[in-house]
Write an enzyme that holds these catalytic residues in place. Structure first.
Site, PDB file in Angstrom:
ATOM      1  N   SER A   9       0.861  -1.180   0.000  1.00 28.11           N
ATOM      2  CA  SER A   9       0.000   0.000   0.000  1.00 28.11           C
ATOM      3  C   SER A   9       0.896   1.228   0.000  1.00 28.11           C
ATOM      4  O   SER A   9       2.121   1.123   0.018  1.00 28.11           O
ATOM      5  CB  SER A   9      -0.940  -0.003   1.210  1.00 28.11           C
ATOM      6  N   ASN A  12       2.727   5.340   4.839  1.00 32.67           N
ATOM      7  CA  ASN A  12       1.911   5.769   5.977  1.00 32.67           C
ATOM      8  C   ASN A  12       0.531   5.116   6.025  1.00 32.67           C
ATOM      9  O   ASN A  12      -0.400   5.675   6.583  1.00 32.67           O
ATOM     10  CB  ASN A  12       1.779   7.298   6.021  1.00 32.67           C
ATOM     11  N   ALA A  13       0.412   3.919   5.457  1.00 32.25           N
ATOM     12  CA  ALA A  13      -0.866   3.204   5.483  1.00 32.25           C
ATOM     13  C   ALA A  13      -0.955   2.212   6.639  1.00 32.25           C
ATOM     14  O   ALA A  13      -1.992   1.588   6.827  1.00 32.25           O
ATOM     15  CB  ALA A  13      -1.092   2.483   4.157  1.00 32.25           C
ATOM     16  N   ASP A  87       9.862  -6.496   6.353  1.00 32.65           N
ATOM     17  CA  ASP A  87       9.414  -5.106   6.230  1.00 32.65           C
ATOM     18  C   ASP A  87      10.145  -4.458   5.054  1.00 32.65           C
ATOM     19  O   ASP A  87      11.270  -4.828   4.732  1.00 32.65           O
ATOM     20  CB  ASP A  87       9.718  -4.348   7.527  1.00 32.65           C
ATOM     21  N   GLU A  88       9.501  -3.492   4.423  1.00 35.85           N
ATOM     22  CA  GLU A  88      10.086  -2.751   3.294  1.00 35.85           C
ATOM     23  C   GLU A  88      10.568  -3.717   2.203  1.00 35.85           C
ATOM     24  O   GLU A  88      11.670  -3.616   1.679  1.00 35.85           O
ATOM     25  CB  GLU A  88      11.234  -1.853   3.776  1.00 35.85           C
ATOM     26  N   GLN A  90      10.026  -3.987  -0.795  1.00 38.79           N
ATOM     27  CA  GLN A  90      10.336  -3.437  -2.116  1.00 38.79           C
ATOM     28  C   GLN A  90      11.844  -3.302  -2.328  1.00 38.79           C
ATOM     29  O   GLN A  90      12.306  -3.137  -3.449  1.00 38.79           O
ATOM     30  CB  GLN A  90       9.634  -2.098  -2.353  1.00 38.79           C
TER      31      GLN A  90
END
Length: 119
Positions: A9, A12-13, A87-88, A90
């Site tokens: 998303s 800040n989602a 996490d992260e 991408q």
């Protein structure tokens, strides 16, 4: 059979909040989780995942050259791992994406990846 899940998303989602909540839910039932975060993400200190609402946890920092499958296999041999959370996501390299798939396929451990919809 374990699977790989990718939750994405906009910034800040609340992705890190959901990741930390998922880890908490596993641990609350006595299951071990491994949390990974990119080594380049030092906003909250190296190897830290922190949400905007203040939840935080230690994580294993991963560099582009790290082999996630080997790391998880080693940890799983030491003590069973119920779930891997990234996490992260991408920032994973293409090779690390394949390694994440191999964790689910060869070790039968679910992998939950969280990342931005656009890098």
């Amino acid at each position: 059979m374990a699977k790989v899940y990718f939750y994405y998303s906009a910034m800040n989602a609340g992705k890190s909040t959901v990741l930390l909540q998922s880890s908490h839910n596993y641990r609350e039932r006595g299951m071990r989780t491994l949390l990974f975060t990119p080594a380049i993400d030092t906003r909250h200190g190296a190897g830290r995942i922190r949400s905007r609402i203040g939840l935080e946890s230690d994580a294993i920092p991963i560099a582009a050259s790290d082999d996630l499958l080997a790391r998880v296999r080693s940890e799983h041999t030491t003590a069973p791992v119920a779930c891997v959370l990234v996490d992260e996501a991408q920032f994973l390299t293409p090779e690390q994406v394949w390694q994440v798939s191999d964790i689910a396929d060869s070790l039968d451990i679910p992998v939950l990846c969280y990342g931005d919809a656009t890098p």
